[in-house]
Write an enzyme that holds these catalytic residues in place. Structure first.
Site, PDB file in Angstrom:
ATOM      1  N   THR A  41      35.100  50.611  73.735  1.00 31.37           N
ATOM      2  CA  THR A  41      35.147  49.584  72.701  1.00 31.37           C
ATOM      3  C   THR A  41      36.392  48.719  72.844  1.00 31.37           C
ATOM      4  O   THR A  41      36.391  47.542  72.488  1.00 31.37           O
ATOM      5  CB  THR A  41      35.123  50.254  71.310  1.00 31.37           C
ATOM      6  OG1 THR A  41      33.950  51.045  71.257  1.00 31.37           O
ATOM      7  CG2 THR A  41      35.094  49.241  70.194  1.00 31.37           C
ATOM      8  N   TYR A  54      28.166  45.358  68.763  1.00 33.17           N
ATOM      9  CA  TYR A  54      28.948  44.929  69.914  1.00 33.17           C
ATOM     10  C   TYR A  54      28.485  45.708  71.135  1.00 33.17           C
ATOM     11  O   TYR A  54      27.730  46.673  71.023  1.00 33.17           O
ATOM     12  CB  TYR A  54      30.452  45.182  69.677  1.00 33.17           C
ATOM     13  CG  TYR A  54      30.815  46.643  69.739  1.00 33.17           C
ATOM     14  CD1 TYR A  54      30.579  47.485  68.651  1.00 33.17           C
ATOM     15  CD2 TYR A  54      31.357  47.199  70.895  1.00 33.17           C
ATOM     16  CE1 TYR A  54      30.867  48.837  68.713  1.00 33.17           C
ATOM     17  CE2 TYR A  54      31.655  48.553  70.962  1.00 33.17           C
ATOM     18  CZ  TYR A  54      31.407  49.356  69.867  1.00 33.17           C
ATOM     19  OH  TYR A  54      31.694  50.691  69.937  1.00 33.17           O
ATOM     20  N   THR A 120      36.096  56.018  73.007  1.00 28.61           N
ATOM     21  CA  THR A 120      36.561  57.179  72.236  1.00 28.61           C
ATOM     22  C   THR A 120      35.534  58.312  72.189  1.00 28.61           C
ATOM     23  O   THR A 120      35.898  59.441  71.884  1.00 28.61           O
ATOM     24  CB  THR A 120      36.920  56.762  70.797  1.00 28.61           C
ATOM     25  OG1 THR A 120      35.779  56.159  70.207  1.00 28.61           O
ATOM     26  CG2 THR A 120      38.097  55.813  70.777  1.00 28.61           C
ATOM     27  N   ASP A 121      34.261  58.004  72.458  1.00 31.63           N
ATOM     28  CA  ASP A 121      33.223  59.044  72.306  1.00 31.63           C
ATOM     29  C   ASP A 121      33.525  60.287  73.143  1.00 31.63           C
ATOM     30  O   ASP A 121      33.345  61.413  72.684  1.00 31.63           O
ATOM     31  CB  ASP A 121      31.847  58.494  72.703  1.00 31.63           C
ATOM     32  CG  ASP A 121      31.257  57.576  71.639  1.00 31.63           C
ATOM     33  OD1 ASP A 121      31.824  57.490  70.534  1.00 31.63           O
ATOM     34  OD2 ASP A 121      30.212  56.950  71.915  1.00 31.63           O
ATOM     35  N   LYS A 193      37.600  63.982  68.340  1.00 36.58           N
ATOM     36  CA  LYS A 193      37.092  62.807  67.623  1.00 36.58           C
ATOM     37  C   LYS A 193      36.479  63.317  66.326  1.00 36.58           C
ATOM     38  O   LYS A 193      35.504  64.065  66.334  1.00 36.58           O
ATOM     39  CB  LYS A 193      36.060  62.047  68.467  1.00 36.58           C
ATOM     40  CG  LYS A 193      35.582  60.777  67.776  1.00 36.58           C
ATOM     41  CD  LYS A 193      34.799  59.835  68.680  1.00 36.58           C
ATOM     42  CE  LYS A 193      34.487  58.556  67.900  1.00 36.58           C
ATOM     43  NZ  LYS A 193      33.852  57.517  68.698  1.00 36.58           N
ATOM     44  N   GLU A 314      31.882  89.285  64.566  1.00 37.23           N
ATOM     45  CA  GLU A 314      30.507  89.753  64.314  1.00 37.23           C
ATOM     46  C   GLU A 314      29.804  89.980  65.648  1.00 37.23           C
ATOM     47  O   GLU A 314      29.000  90.885  65.793  1.00 37.23           O
ATOM     48  CB  GLU A 314      29.751  88.701  63.495  1.00 37.23           C
ATOM     49  CG  GLU A 314      29.664  89.042  62.024  1.00 37.23           C
ATOM     50  CD  GLU A 314      28.792  88.063  61.278  1.00 37.23           C
ATOM     51  OE1 GLU A 314      27.682  88.444  60.890  1.00 37.23           O
ATOM     52  OE2 GLU A 314      29.220  86.909  61.091  1.00 37.23           O
TER      53      GLU A 314
HETATM   54  N1  GLU Z   1      30.466  54.223  72.591  1.00 42.59           N
HETATM   55  C1  GLU Z   1      31.818  53.867  72.496  1.00 42.59           C
HETATM   56  C2  GLU Z   1      32.585  54.553  73.617  1.00 42.59           C
HETATM   57  O1  GLU Z   1      32.980  55.650  73.544  1.00 42.59           O
HETATM   58  C3  GLU Z   1      32.337  54.268  71.148  1.00 42.59           C
HETATM   59  C4  GLU Z   1      33.605  53.821  70.688  1.00 42.59           C
HETATM   60  C5  GLU Z   1      34.640  53.464  71.752  1.00 42.59           C
HETATM   61  O2  GLU Z   1      34.466  52.842  72.742  1.00 42.59           O
HETATM   62  O3  GLU Z   1      35.715  53.744  71.620  1.00 42.59           O
HETATM   63  O4  GLU Z   1      32.783  53.961  74.641  1.00 42.59           O
END
Ligand code: GLU
Length: 357
Positions: A41, A54, A120-121, A193, A314
């Site tokens: 992103t 986007y 970030t994913d 995350k 457990e």
């Molecule tokens: N789909 C995006 C990714 O991980 C989600 C948000 C981001 O880019 O940071 O590339």
């Protein structure tokens, strides 16, 4: 026009030479940082500055650097475009490419640190992978953003500024691979995350952030736990691929044939995103026994965000041939298992790795 004398002209030339030597000397004093861009992103673009739609990975690294005011006062910067994808499309191949590139760069006396821009994913996974295979104590910092570059109050530029400031700081040596977002510094092993869209998505809920970086000013709180980088036994030298490891997600009344299906499909290891303390229903536990008897390692992690999985809870791992992931969440346990499977290891040896890393 009045003619300049021979003496004055030579004097001017000497002055210019001195000025350029001094200027070069000052430029050299800045650390040399390489930014490897992989997309996400932070490089995303949308049609509207206030809309949520986007596409990731649209902006090239040079344009991203130019969009950050004063960033070139922190370091001499060089950008390299390694990939340009949303990190949902991150792959083992790109991990290996990035790891090899980071190792080559950091071996050079001309490179002081590396920043990696990343979606970030799966950023926590790439960070943890690099934490295990980078062979240098120089800073390696991942960053990204939650808002695309075209958004109102885009968070990417400040995140990138802070990431470069951290990578350029000699005090950041020896912390392993770090993630910088939203003014916080997180250790690769601990960071998760936690939110799908807000800018405070990265948290280290069990161990806490390792520091903060506010407009480039760095404050460290503690050193990260777990073996990493120069103290890690894992390497990507000559590695072309990693074995398939799949994750089974636990839930009430889960289908009990998932592990068998994955093994049949070619999985060389299984991680369970178990319930609570790495639990699963009785039928799935039987499937764990079948897999481990067939020589397929099974690691029990948990689908809950905080807390370790007990070796004797457990479920007693020795009864099923399984291993506890300790504090690693399922996606990071998968990475450690993929690297561990490059060699034959007993259940006990595998368990030791999950405790140490
Ligand atoms: N789909 C995006 C990714 O991980 C989600 C948000 C981001 O880019 O940071 O590339």
């Amino acid at each position: 026009m009045k003619k300049i004398s021979f003496f004055a002209r030579n004097f001017l030339v000497v002055l210019l030479l001195i000025a350029s030597v001094v200027a070069n000397g000052q430029a050299k004093k800045l650390p040399n940082i390489v930014i490897l861009a992989t997309g996400g992103t932070i490089a995303g673009a949308g049609a509207s500055s206030t809309g949520s739609a986007y596409t990731s990975g649209q902006v090239k690294i040079e344009a991203m650097i130019d969009a950050v005011p004063n960033i070139r006062t922190l370091a001499n910067l060089k950008g390299e475009q390694v990939a340009n994808v949303g990190s949902q499309d991150m792959s083992v191949k790109v991990w290996l490419d990035v790891a090899n590139r980071v190792n080559t760069l950091l071996k050079s006396n001309d490179v002081d640190g590396v920043v990696i821009t990343h979606g970030t994913d799966t950023q926590e996974e790439t960070a943890y992978f690099l934490n295990l295979v980078v062979k240098s104590d120089k800073p390696v910092v991942l960053t990204g953003s939650m808002r695309p570059s075209t958004a109102l109050s885009a968070d990417g530029p400040l995140n990138m500024y802070n990431a470069v400031a951290l990578a350029a700081n000699p005090d950041a040596k020896g912390y392993g691979v770090m993630v910088v977002m939203n003014d916080e510094i997180h250790a690769a092993r601990d960071v998760k995350k936690m939110y799908s869209t807000p800018v405070q998505t990265f948290q280290s809920p069990q161990e806490g952030m390792i520091g903060t970086v506010i407009f480039g000013d760095i404050l460290f709180f503690h050193k990260p736990s777990g073996r990493h980088t120069t103290n890690s036994e894992f390497s990507v030298d000559g590695v072309k691929s990693l074995p398939r490891v799949d994750i089974v997600y636990g839930c009430a009344d889960m289908s009990t044939d998932l592990i068998d299906i994955m093994v049949k499909a070619g999985a060389k290891g299984i991680v369970i995103a178990g319930l609570g303390d790495g639990n699963m229903n009785a039928g799935t536990l039987e499937a764990v026994k079948r897999a481990t008897k067939a020589g397929i390692p099974v690691v029990r992690a948990t689908r809950v965000p905080i807390g370790a999985v007990l070796i004797k809870g457990e479920v007693v791992d020795a009864d099923y041939g399984s291993v506890s992931s300790d504090e690693l969440n399922p996606q990071k346990a998968r990475i450690l298992l993929m690297l561990a499977l490059q060699k034959n290891r007993s259940r006990e040896e595998l368990q030791k790795l999950f405790i140490e890393y």
